[in-house]
Design an enzyme around this catalytic site. Structure first.
Site, PDB file in Angstrom:
ATOM      1  N   ILE A   1      -0.248   8.096   3.153  1.00  0.00           N
ATOM      2  CA  ILE A   1       0.729   7.678   4.151  1.00  0.00           C
ATOM      3  C   ILE A   1       1.689   6.643   3.571  1.00  0.00           C
ATOM      4  O   ILE A   1       2.906   6.740   3.753  1.00  0.00           O
ATOM      5  CB  ILE A   1       0.018   7.120   5.397  1.00  0.00           C
TER       6      ILE A   1
ATOM      7  N   GLY B   1       0.840  -1.189   0.000  1.00  0.00           N
ATOM      8  CA  GLY B   1       0.000   0.000   0.000  1.00  0.00           C
ATOM      9  C   GLY B   1       0.877   1.240   0.000  1.00  0.00           C
ATOM     10  O   GLY B   1       0.694   2.129   0.825  1.00  0.00           O
TER      11      GLY B   1
ATOM     12  N   TYR C   1     -13.862  -0.345  10.852  1.00  0.00           N
ATOM     13  CA  TYR C   1     -12.496   0.123  10.630  1.00  0.00           C
ATOM     14  C   TYR C   1     -11.697   0.073  11.934  1.00  0.00           C
ATOM     15  O   TYR C   1     -10.568  -0.432  11.972  1.00  0.00           O
ATOM     16  CB  TYR C   1     -12.517   1.540  10.076  1.00  0.00           C
TER      17      TYR C   1
END
Length: 241
Positions: free
Chosen positions: A18, A13, A148
């Site tokens: 980020i 990712g 989440y």
């Protein structure tokens, strides 16, 4: 000498936000970085003292993830540093949570993280370091982000267990836990949610992605050589005071 000179790093990712900031910082500090993303185009660039290899990989696809790590093994032979950032955050209160919402969020945020770490540690020599991107959402109970938050609590739990399991191999595992960060993911939230979150941050603003990357760099560098199983919040004090 740069902080990660000679290291082979993988960032799952690692395109934009980020993850992109972490990949770029690792490369700038001397690492050869392999960064995955579904949105990336296969590319290679020099950054600072290192090199960044962007690879288009759907990390949620087990076969694609396995093929990616086989490429790293073939080209580099090892993984010294791993950062796992791939994640999904969608708003859904308890009454609106669907099976699809639950499955997609846990598949990417937890399942992918687990099997990426498993694959990386199979290639990781003694002295390796892992940083998992968690979130203060694991502890603060933000309305509408229960699924989440639960995935990020799982990340924190995994880090504790893996720190124990990998310590005999001299591999460290830590978590960087951002608060609200000014990225595309946060931009997708409503203006009301963004304003509400910002008012809760003692420093009065959201984090920048490069500030989270600096914390991730610390956790995989020799400067944190006696730190494992820990969580480092980067939240402007939001969940700390």
């Amino acid at each position: 000498m740069s902080t990660l000179s000679g290291k082979i790093a993988v960032v799952i990712g690692g395109h934009g936000g980020i993850g992109g900031a972490i990949a770029e910082r690792f490369a700038t500090e001397g690492a050869t970085v392999y960064a995955t993303s579904r949105r990336a185009q296969d590319d290679e660039v020099e950054l600072g003292a290192g090199r960044l290899h962007e690879r288009c990989v759907d990390a949620a696809d087990p076969s694609a993830l396995s093929a990616f790590f086989e490429t790293v093994r073939r080209e580099e032979g090892r993984v010294d540093v791993l950062a796992v950032n791939a994640g999904l955050s969608e708003f859904a209160t308890l009454d609106a949570i669907s099976e699809d919402h639950f499955d997609r969020t846990f598949d990417l945020n937890v399942r992918t993280l687990l099997f990426a770490t498993q694959a990386a540690t199979a290639l990781m020599p003694a002295g390796g370091a892992i940083v998992l991107v968690g979130s203060i959402a694991a502890t603060i109970g933000t309305k509408g982000y229960g699924v989440y938050g639960a995935t990020k609590a799982a990340v924190r739990s995994f880090a504790r267990t893996w720190a124990n399991e990998l310590a005999p191999r001299h591999i460290r595992v830590n978590v960087v836990a951002p608060g609200p960060t000014d990225t595309a993911m946060m931009a997708a939230a409503s203006a009301e949610i963004r304003e509400t979150l910002t008012t809760l941050i003692p420093l009065g603003r959201m984090a920048r992605a490069d500030e989270v990357a600096a914390a991730a760099l610390f956790l995989v560098s020799d400067q944190s050589s006696f730190i494992t199983g820990a969580e480092l919040p980067v939240d402007g004090g939001m969940a700390q005071v």
